[in-house]
Design a protein around this motif. Structure first.
Motif, short mmCIF file in Angstrom:
data_model
loop_
_atom_site.label_atom_id
_atom_site.label_comp_id
_atom_site.label_asym_id
_atom_site.label_seq_id
_atom_site.Cartn_x
_atom_site.Cartn_y
_atom_site.Cartn_z
N UNK A 112 0.85 -1.19 0.00
CA UNK A 112 0.00 0.00 0.00
C UNK A 112 0.88 1.24 0.00
N UNK A 113 0.63 2.16 -0.93
CA UNK A 113 1.32 3.44 -1.00
C UNK A 113 0.34 4.56 -0.67
N UNK A 114 0.69 5.39 0.30
CA UNK A 114 -0.10 6.55 0.67
C UNK A 114 0.65 7.80 0.26
N UNK A 115 0.00 8.67 -0.50
CA UNK A 115 0.58 9.97 -0.85
C UNK A 115 -0.28 11.02 -0.17
N UNK A 116 0.31 11.74 0.77
CA UNK A 116 -0.47 12.59 1.67
C UNK A 116 -0.34 14.07 1.32
#
Length: 556
Positions: free
Chosen positions: A147-151
């Motif tokens: 899972x990649x989160x770009x915040x």
């Protein structure tokens, strides 16, 4: 789709960079992925453009999500009703919410990505935002892909009251489930990331990288200054500030992000078979080693030209990515660690870093780890254990950092916690004393399934000078103390305190660093060939038995 910028438009061809106020040719600005060529200022990107930039072309598809009526449990209105603000945001951005979620690939590595968009009500965390991020995590769990989160967010969405606050718990819970399943999680922090988003899913991932200058924190700068009545440093809460304080793993310019993320995502790929064992890579019979004067071994172990952990990483590993920080307060320069690939097998390499000259020795604190350094070791080991990655430690220190600050920060506790944690990690662990192995600072990296020493390394409870000063009351008796301590590799092997000796080039590792690294690489490969096929329970049982037997003969 068009990129969203904060830069001031001058005309159709030029704009003004909001970072340095210089004129920038619009076409070049676009070619540079909206990074100013003069000052490196990273402008904001929309979620669609971010997905297009990071994910392989043609690989990604948005996760299914049906448009829902505006969730307005409080009937909230300030100058305008909340539903009206949502409709405005949807019309302006073309998005349903402040996050866009997709499955796809980065450099061929599968990923589920949740990308936030600051244009949508400041990227605030509302119930729908939290639900979509949670569903993305659940998709990653179901499909067992990273899972990649770009915040990008100003924080929780006030218009939804406590429902918004609950999204912090919900998303954090989703990350916990991924931890329990051993699934890799990554965060790319963009500017800005604040409040409830920073205090939940953003900072719970295995690896956090940030764009240059990106700001992250719980409270904003203005609020903090007004609350405490002080002027904060100019770089406060920037990526550079966060890295220096051990809160993120690294900073990556936009051009390098795909390559770095691709390498990291490959940690979630299927593992290759264990390398074949090499019985000649390690000397296990002390009779095959030449006797040497203990003090001569000490002097060779301290030779400044000996390869360091970073030197060995460069020689032995492919694609090494250094990871930083204890995620609490600091990044100890005396400890370096990160992931790299040994013949296609990912490993977590952690070691002391002394350096080769006066300037680097001082900058690296002579390889003496602080409590923050030992907590950094613990964090990286936990990450390796979660992902099922073998751990390799390289030991080269006179000892842990002494002194007032180290004691105030719990040096003894940090070392003790490492010893306990290492005894129970269910992944293969190989420790190698490459130079000096001094006291608890060495053992804090040394509770492993296989403990090796380079031919000219030494390993001792105390430095010879310290021993001589205490017992002979004369530091000049250090050579005598060295002999009495039996600290050279041959004696350590004879006493059963190490499992094998790694040969060095004639004259020492510093004379031919590349050849020394080849010997070390072969020894580590051979050890991993024995350990990788074993299950976690067997590794822990045998490791504990190994250390249990030391000194058992003292009480027949």
């Amino acid at each position: 789709m068009s990129l969203i910028t904060e830069e001031k438009i001058v005309d159709a061809d030029w704009l003004i960079c909001s970072g340095c106020r210089s004129l920038v040719y619009r076409r070049r600005f676009a070619d540079e992925l909206h990074v100013c060529p003069s000052c490196g200022h990273h402008d904001r990107l929309s979620a669609p453009d971010r997905l297009a930039m990071l994910l392989d072309a043609g690989s990604w598809r948005l996760l299914e999500s049906r448009p829902a009526p505006v969730f307005d449990p409080l009937g909230f209105a300030d100058s305008r009703p909340y539903p009206e603000r949502i409709r405005e945001a949807r019309e302006a951005t073309g998005l349903e919410e402040a996050v866009l979620c997709a499955r796809g690939a980065i450099q061929g590595q599968p990923v589920v990505a949740a990308v936030m968009d600051f244009r949508f009500l400041g990227g605030s965390l509302g119930s729908a935002t939290g639900e979509l991020i949670t569903r993305a995590a659940e998709t990653a769990l179901a499909e067992r892909v990273p899972l990649l989160l770009v915040t990008a967010s100003g924080g929780a969405r006030m218009q939804e009251g406590l429902f918004s606050l609950m999204q912090m718990a919900k998303t954090s819970q989703a990350l916990a489930e991924l931890d329990e399943a051993g699934i890799l999680t990554l965060t790319l922090i963009t500017d800005p990331t604040y409040g409830g988003v920073a205090a939940s899913f953003t900072t719970l991932t295995d690896i956090m990288i940030a764009e240059p200058g990106a700001r992250m924190g719980f409270a904003g700068r203005r609020v903090i200054e007004q609350t405490i009545g002080q002027t904060l440093p100019a770089d406060f809460q920037t990526a550079e500030f966060l890295l220096a304080h051990g809160l993120i793993d690294g900073i990556q310019p936009r051009r390098q992000q795909r390559a770095t993320l691709g390498r990291l995502l490959s940690l979630g790929a299927p593992r290759p078979p264990a390398p074949p064992a090499d019985d000649e890579a390690v000397v296990r019979d002390p009779g095959l080693l030449q006797p040497r004067e203990a003090w001569a071994a000490v002097r060779l172990a301290r030779e400044l030209g000996r390869p360091t952990t970073l030197d060995y990483a460069g020689y032995m590993l492919d694609g090494f990515v250094e990871l930083h920080g204890d995620r609490m307060s600091a990044d100890c320069p005396a400890i370096v660690g990160g992931v790299g690939w040994l013949d296609g097998m990912p490993v977590m390499l952690i070691g002391h870093q002394k350096g080769h000259g006066t300037h680097e020795l001082i900058a690296r604190n002579f390889g003496r780890a602080t409590p923050e350094g030992h907590r950094k070791v613990a964090r990286l080991m936990r990450t390796a254990a979660k992902l099922g990655i073998p751990i390799v430690t390289l030991i080269d220190t006179q000892g842990a950092e002494p002194g007032l600050i180290a004691e105030e920060h719990g040096q003894a506790i940090a070392i003790a916690e490492n010893l306990r944690q290492m005894s129970g990690l269910k992944v293969p662990m190989v420790a190698v004393v490459t130079g000096e192995g001094g006291s608890g600072g060495a053992l804090a990296l040394g509770v492993a399934d296989r403990v090796l020493a380079c031919e000219n390394a030494v390993y001792s409870i105390i430095s010879p000078e310290g021993c001589a000063s205490i017992l002979w009351r004369d530091a000049a008796e250090a050579p005598r103390a060295a002999a009495a301590l039996r600290l050279d590799a041959r004696e350590l092997l004879r006493l059963g305190l190490i499992d094998g000796v790694v040969p060095e080039p004639a004259g020492g590792a510093h004379t031919e660093p590349a050849r020394a690294a080849a010997h070390l690489r072969a020894a580590i490969r051979s050890a991993l060939a024995e350990l990788v096929p074993l299950d976690g329970a067997t590794l822990v049982r045998d490791r504990r038995a190994r250390f249990r037997r030391h000194g058992a003969q003292a009480c027949p």
